[in-house]
Design an enzyme around this catalytic site. Sequence first.
Site, PDB file in Angstrom:
ATOM      1  N   ASP A   1       0.850  -3.782  11.953  1.00  0.00           N
ATOM      2  CA  ASP A   1       1.239  -4.154  10.580  1.00  0.00           C
ATOM      3  C   ASP A   1       1.597  -5.640  10.550  1.00  0.00           C
ATOM      4  O   ASP A   1       2.612  -6.063  11.104  1.00  0.00           O
ATOM      5  CB  ASP A   1       2.448  -3.313  10.136  1.00  0.00           C
ATOM      6  CG  ASP A   1       2.740  -3.534   8.659  1.00  0.00           C
ATOM      7  OD1 ASP A   1       2.665  -2.570   7.889  1.00  0.00           O
ATOM      8  OD2 ASP A   1       3.030  -4.699   8.271  1.00  0.00           O
TER       9      ASP A   1
ATOM     10  N   ASP B   1       5.087  -6.662   9.095  1.00  0.00           N
ATOM     11  CA  ASP B   1       6.193  -6.343  10.008  1.00  0.00           C
ATOM     12  C   ASP B   1       6.225  -7.296  11.203  1.00  0.00           C
ATOM     13  O   ASP B   1       7.296  -7.683  11.675  1.00  0.00           O
ATOM     14  CB  ASP B   1       6.075  -4.894  10.506  1.00  0.00           C
ATOM     15  CG  ASP B   1       6.492  -3.890   9.438  1.00  0.00           C
ATOM     16  OD1 ASP B   1       7.248  -4.277   8.521  1.00  0.00           O
ATOM     17  OD2 ASP B   1       6.050  -2.728   9.519  1.00  0.00           O
TER      18      ASP B   1
ATOM     19  N   THR C   1      -1.560   7.443  -0.224  1.00  0.00           N
ATOM     20  CA  THR C   1      -2.851   7.293  -0.911  1.00  0.00           C
ATOM     21  C   THR C   1      -3.612   6.053  -0.445  1.00  0.00           C
ATOM     22  O   THR C   1      -4.808   5.923  -0.704  1.00  0.00           O
ATOM     23  CB  THR C   1      -2.639   7.164  -2.429  1.00  0.00           C
ATOM     24  OG1 THR C   1      -1.898   5.948  -2.666  1.00  0.00           O
ATOM     25  CG2 THR C   1      -1.860   8.330  -3.000  1.00  0.00           C
TER      26      THR C   1
ATOM     27  N   ARG D   1       0.852  -1.196   0.000  1.00  0.00           N
ATOM     28  CA  ARG D   1       0.000   0.000   0.000  1.00  0.00           C
ATOM     29  C   ARG D   1       0.880   1.235   0.000  1.00  0.00           C
ATOM     30  O   ARG D   1       1.760   1.365   0.839  1.00  0.00           O
ATOM     31  CB  ARG D   1      -0.877   0.044   1.255  1.00  0.00           C
ATOM     32  CG  ARG D   1      -1.964  -0.954   1.275  1.00  0.00           C
ATOM     33  CD  ARG D   1      -3.023  -0.601   2.292  1.00  0.00           C
ATOM     34  NE  ARG D   1      -2.530  -0.192   3.602  1.00  0.00           N
ATOM     35  CZ  ARG D   1      -3.302   0.184   4.593  1.00  0.00           C
ATOM     36  NH1 ARG D   1      -4.617   0.220   4.432  1.00  0.00           N
ATOM     37  NH2 ARG D   1      -2.804   0.532   5.744  1.00  0.00           N
TER      38      ARG D   1
HETATM   39  O1  LIG Z   1      -6.993  -3.580   2.509  1.00  0.00           O
HETATM   40  P1  LIG Z   1      -5.846  -2.665   2.264  1.00  0.00           P
HETATM   41  O2  LIG Z   1      -6.114  -1.252   2.698  1.00  0.00           O
HETATM   42  O3  LIG Z   1      -5.322  -2.738   0.860  1.00  0.00           O
HETATM   43  O4  LIG Z   1      -4.671  -3.098   3.266  1.00  0.00           O
HETATM   44  C1  LIG Z   1      -4.327  -4.411   3.474  1.00  0.00           C
HETATM   45  C2  LIG Z   1      -2.951  -4.682   2.939  1.00  0.00           C
HETATM   46  O5  LIG Z   1      -1.960  -3.993   3.742  1.00  0.00           O
HETATM   47  C3  LIG Z   1      -0.996  -4.931   4.193  1.00  0.00           C
HETATM   48  O6  LIG Z   1       0.053  -5.055   3.312  1.00  0.00           O
HETATM   49  P2  LIG Z   1       1.246  -3.979   3.263  1.00  0.00           P
HETATM   50  O7  LIG Z   1       0.957  -2.906   2.281  1.00  0.00           O
HETATM   51  O8  LIG Z   1       1.578  -3.545   4.654  1.00  0.00           O
HETATM   52  O9  LIG Z   1       2.435  -4.835   2.657  1.00  0.00           O
HETATM   53  P3  LIG Z   1       3.302  -5.956   3.385  1.00  0.00           P
HETATM   54  O10 LIG Z   1       2.451  -7.198   3.477  1.00  0.00           O
HETATM   55  O11 LIG Z   1       4.471  -6.135   2.483  1.00  0.00           O
HETATM   56  O12 LIG Z   1       3.692  -5.444   4.753  1.00  0.00           O
HETATM   57  C4  LIG Z   1      -1.821  -6.205   4.295  1.00  0.00           C
HETATM   58  O13 LIG Z   1      -1.027  -7.363   4.382  1.00  0.00           O
HETATM   59  C5  LIG Z   1      -2.673  -6.149   3.063  1.00  0.00           C
HETATM   60  O14 LIG Z   1      -2.040  -6.634   1.900  1.00  0.00           O
HETATM   61  O1  LIG Z   2      -4.191  -2.712  10.150  1.00  0.00           O
HETATM   62  C1  LIG Z   2      -3.572  -2.973   9.103  1.00  0.00           C
HETATM   63  C2  LIG Z   2      -3.931  -2.417   7.863  1.00  0.00           C
HETATM   64  C3  LIG Z   2      -3.235  -2.772   6.766  1.00  0.00           C
HETATM   65  N1  LIG Z   2      -2.202  -3.625   6.879  1.00  0.00           N
HETATM   66  C4  LIG Z   2      -1.836  -4.165   8.070  1.00  0.00           C
HETATM   67  O2  LIG Z   2      -0.882  -4.963   8.140  1.00  0.00           O
HETATM   68  N2  LIG Z   2      -2.536  -3.812   9.160  1.00  0.00           N
HETATM   69 MG   LIG Z   3       2.699  -4.379   5.894  1.00  0.00          MG
END
Ligand SMILES: O=P(O)(O)OC[C@H]1O[C@H](OP(=O)(O)OP(=O)(O)O)[C@H](O)[C@@H]1O
Ligand SMILES: O=c1cc[nH]c(=O)[nH]1
Ligand SMILES: [Mg+2]
Length: 209
Positions: free
Chosen positions: A200, A203, A108, A104
């Site tokens: 997160d 993480d 945005t 994400r």
């Molecule tokens: O429903 P949304 O608003 O799209 O958010 C959810 C997304 O955010 C997180 O990924 P992130 O962007 O943190 O990537 P990562 O898994 O690499 O940490 C999560 O694992 C989803 O993929």
């Molecule tokens: O709460 C949240 C939202 C998006 N992605 C995450 O990992 N946690």
């Molecule tokens: Mg993430």
Amino acid sequence: MSVVEIVDHPLIQHKISLMRNRHTGTREFRDLVSEVAMLLCYEATRDLPTEEVEVETPICLARTKVLAGRKLALVPILRAGLGMVDGMLNLIPAAKVGHIGLYRNEETLQPVEYYCKLPKDIAEREVIVLDPMLATGGSASDAITQIKKHGARHIKFIGLIAAPEGLKTLHANHPDVDIYVGALDEKLNDNGYIVPGLGDAGDRIFGTK
Ligand SMILES: O=P(O)(O)OC[C@H]1O[C@H](OP(=O)(O)OP(=O)(O)O)[C@H](O)[C@@H]1O
Ligand SMILES: O=c1cc[nH]c(=O)[nH]1
Ligand SMILES: [Mg+2]
């Protein structure tokens, strides 16, 4: 009619509560993601077709049931979805695994795709998309749009925690997709994080913060 199910089994509630705790460390968190994925897999595969076979038990011949050879594919959304794969494969070891990389944009909140590798025969498979967090629903919606572009028609989504916004958006964008989540939380905060959530997920699984 597609399924939208909050699978609030006591074991799932207990394990998600442990995951929410900020003091739960990376190793325990990763084990819990895998365990909850396994429990959700059990529910999401309830409608798989079976067929009768004959088996010789130590006692007699029995007519009994096995899975009717429907081909499955798991598609974790990178990174956090990776944490759910082993738990799912424990129960359905013959599934193929594709990967979609999305992150994400922090300002945005729009998903940005950086990787896509799916099984060649994805169009013939029942696909289960995996991501622990359904926040705005943008990532899951885009991933499923991409999987449909490759011809898949039977798709389910499994997540650990959803925000109401994410559940609504995913269902509106893909009304044909069955959705299974372990908890439905209260809301999103101004940064697009699920409240109360667990922070997160990526993480916490990989220890990157
Ligand atoms: O429903 P949304 O608003 O799209 O958010 C959810 C997304 O955010 C997180 O990924 P992130 O962007 O943190 O990537 P990562 O898994 O690499 O940490 C999560 O694992 C989803 O993929
Ligand atoms: O709460 C949240 C939202 C998006 N992605 C995450 O990992 N946690
Ligand atoms: Mg993430």
